[in-house]
Design a protein around this motif. Sequence first.
Motif, PDB file in Angstrom:
ATOM      1  N   ASP A 150      10.212 114.504 -17.063  1.00  0.00           N
ATOM      2  CA  ASP A 150      11.402 114.286 -16.250  1.00  0.00           C
ATOM      3  C   ASP A 150      11.929 115.590 -15.638  1.00  0.00           C
ATOM      4  O   ASP A 150      11.349 116.647 -15.820  1.00  0.00           O
ATOM      5  CB  ASP A 150      12.476 113.584 -17.099  1.00  0.00           C
ATOM      6  CG  ASP A 150      12.857 114.386 -18.328  1.00  0.00           C
ATOM      7  OD1 ASP A 150      13.272 115.540 -18.168  1.00  0.00           O
ATOM      8  OD2 ASP A 150      12.735 113.848 -19.449  1.00  0.00           O
ATOM      9  N   ARG A 151      13.065 115.501 -14.923  1.00  0.00           N
ATOM     10  CA  ARG A 151      13.648 116.642 -14.202  1.00  0.00           C
ATOM     11  C   ARG A 151      13.825 117.868 -15.093  1.00  0.00           C
ATOM     12  O   ARG A 151      13.589 118.991 -14.668  1.00  0.00           O
ATOM     13  CB  ARG A 151      15.046 116.229 -13.700  1.00  0.00           C
ATOM     14  CG  ARG A 151      15.189 116.123 -12.211  1.00  0.00           C
ATOM     15  CD  ARG A 151      16.672 115.899 -11.872  1.00  0.00           C
ATOM     16  NE  ARG A 151      17.358 117.150 -11.718  1.00  0.00           N
ATOM     17  CZ  ARG A 151      18.400 117.553 -12.454  1.00  0.00           C
ATOM     18  NH1 ARG A 151      18.869 116.798 -13.406  1.00  0.00           N
ATOM     19  NH2 ARG A 151      18.944 118.707 -12.227  1.00  0.00           N
ATOM     20  N   ILE A 152      14.317 117.632 -16.326  1.00  0.00           N
ATOM     21  CA  ILE A 152      14.625 118.759 -17.206  1.00  0.00           C
ATOM     22  C   ILE A 152      13.428 119.104 -18.081  1.00  0.00           C
ATOM     23  O   ILE A 152      13.058 120.272 -18.231  1.00  0.00           O
ATOM     24  CB  ILE A 152      15.890 118.438 -18.047  1.00  0.00           C
ATOM     25  CG1 ILE A 152      17.087 118.272 -17.096  1.00  0.00           C
ATOM     26  CG2 ILE A 152      16.157 119.538 -19.080  1.00  0.00           C
ATOM     27  CD1 ILE A 152      18.371 117.799 -17.761  1.00  0.00           C
ATOM     28  N   GLY A 176      14.866 112.678  -9.645  1.00  0.00           N
ATOM     29  CA  GLY A 176      15.148 113.493  -8.469  1.00  0.00           C
ATOM     30  C   GLY A 176      14.660 114.918  -8.629  1.00  0.00           C
ATOM     31  O   GLY A 176      14.022 115.270  -9.617  1.00  0.00           O
ATOM     32  N   SER A 177      14.988 115.751  -7.633  1.00  0.00           N
ATOM     33  CA  SER A 177      14.469 117.119  -7.625  1.00  0.00           C
ATOM     34  C   SER A 177      15.215 117.977  -8.643  1.00  0.00           C
ATOM     35  O   SER A 177      16.321 117.647  -9.063  1.00  0.00           O
ATOM     36  CB  SER A 177      14.633 117.735  -6.232  1.00  0.00           C
ATOM     37  OG  SER A 177      15.996 117.820  -5.937  1.00  0.00           O
ATOM     38  N   GLU A 178      14.595 119.096  -9.020  1.00  0.00           N
ATOM     39  CA  GLU A 178      15.171 119.935 -10.064  1.00  0.00           C
ATOM     40  C   GLU A 178      16.534 120.471  -9.662  1.00  0.00           C
ATOM     41  O   GLU A 178      17.398 120.691 -10.507  1.00  0.00           O
ATOM     42  CB  GLU A 178      14.212 121.075 -10.422  1.00  0.00           C
ATOM     43  CG  GLU A 178      14.331 121.406 -11.907  1.00  0.00           C
ATOM     44  CD  GLU A 178      13.755 122.758 -12.292  1.00  0.00           C
ATOM     45  OE1 GLU A 178      12.612 123.032 -11.898  1.00  0.00           O
ATOM     46  OE2 GLU A 178      14.463 123.502 -12.983  1.00  0.00           O
ATOM     47  N   ASP A 179      16.750 120.705  -8.337  1.00  0.00           N
ATOM     48  CA  ASP A 179      18.032 121.273  -7.893  1.00  0.00           C
ATOM     49  C   ASP A 179      19.018 120.184  -7.434  1.00  0.00           C
ATOM     50  O   ASP A 179      19.952 120.452  -6.689  1.00  0.00           O
ATOM     51  CB  ASP A 179      17.807 122.296  -6.781  1.00  0.00           C
ATOM     52  CG  ASP A 179      17.154 121.658  -5.556  1.00  0.00           C
ATOM     53  OD1 ASP A 179      16.820 120.440  -5.614  1.00  0.00           O
ATOM     54  OD2 ASP A 179      16.962 122.359  -4.555  1.00  0.00           O
TER      55      ASP A 179
END
Length: 208
Positions: free
Chosen positions: A156-158, A57-60
Amino acid sequence: MTRARFITLEGGEGVGKSTQLVALAAALRARGLDVVETREPGGSPGAEAIRQLLLQGSEDRWTAESEALLFAAARADHVARTIKPALAAGQWVISDRFIDSSVAYQGIVGHVGADAVRQLHAIGSHGFLPDRTFLLRLENRAAAERARARDTEGSDRIGGREQAFHDRIGFAFGVIANEEPERVRPIDAAGAPEAVTARLLAALEDLL
Ligand SMILES: Nc1ncnc2c1ncn2[C@@H]1O[C@H](COP(=O)(O)OP(=O)(O)O)[C@@H](O)[C@H]1O
Ligand SMILES: Cc1cn([C@H]2C[C@H](O)[C@@H](COP(=O)(O)OP(=O)(O)O)O2)c(=O)[nH]c1=O
């Protein structure tokens, strides 16, 4: 026969944790030990389901607080369903990341605070800690280069955050190692994989 131990590998992206996990487990098996390899976030069916929520998913997608709670929830399940049962059965457990990743990423760099993250661990996992933690240390640019060579299909996201973020993570792990020198041992992660594995084994000798 010494009792089964819980070992964790920590450090930023690309320092070689996953590579060393496999090599260290093989070296311990060669000494006749029964070894379970595991990772975070994940390591049990419930925690692997939470991993999807955390890394996709998105970073936020999550607030810093929600993210810290999800990591703590995943860890609680991992400890209760995988790590403790294995240790009770006499198996050594090596985990790619554990509580120190939460203290570094969510606590120190992510602004939730190291104390708050440790409180979540106290509630979720009764403050359960590894017998020894190896902090793999590698110069930032070399680690970024290794991670880039690996993540040809995107990160990935992080892991996909900017270099300054990863620099702060390296600093945060240094703070943790200074706070708990008995448990957390810095290991030079430069050089050939076999050389790093030999350093890890030497730093584990007293527990074998
Ligand atoms: N000692 C090493 N020297 C050179 N490349 C390495 C070394 N250890 C790991 N690598 C490579 O670097 C990349 C990142 O290693 P990895 O074990 O996935 O790191 P981490 O789990 O810490 O993110 C992988 O492509 C891996 O094959
Ligand atoms: C265990 C843990 C991981 N993370 C982050 C670090 C990584 O960016 C990501 C895990 O991704 P993963 O691909 O497993 O790690 P690596 O990139 O080291 O091979 O989750 C936290 O932010 N907090 C935590 O408590």
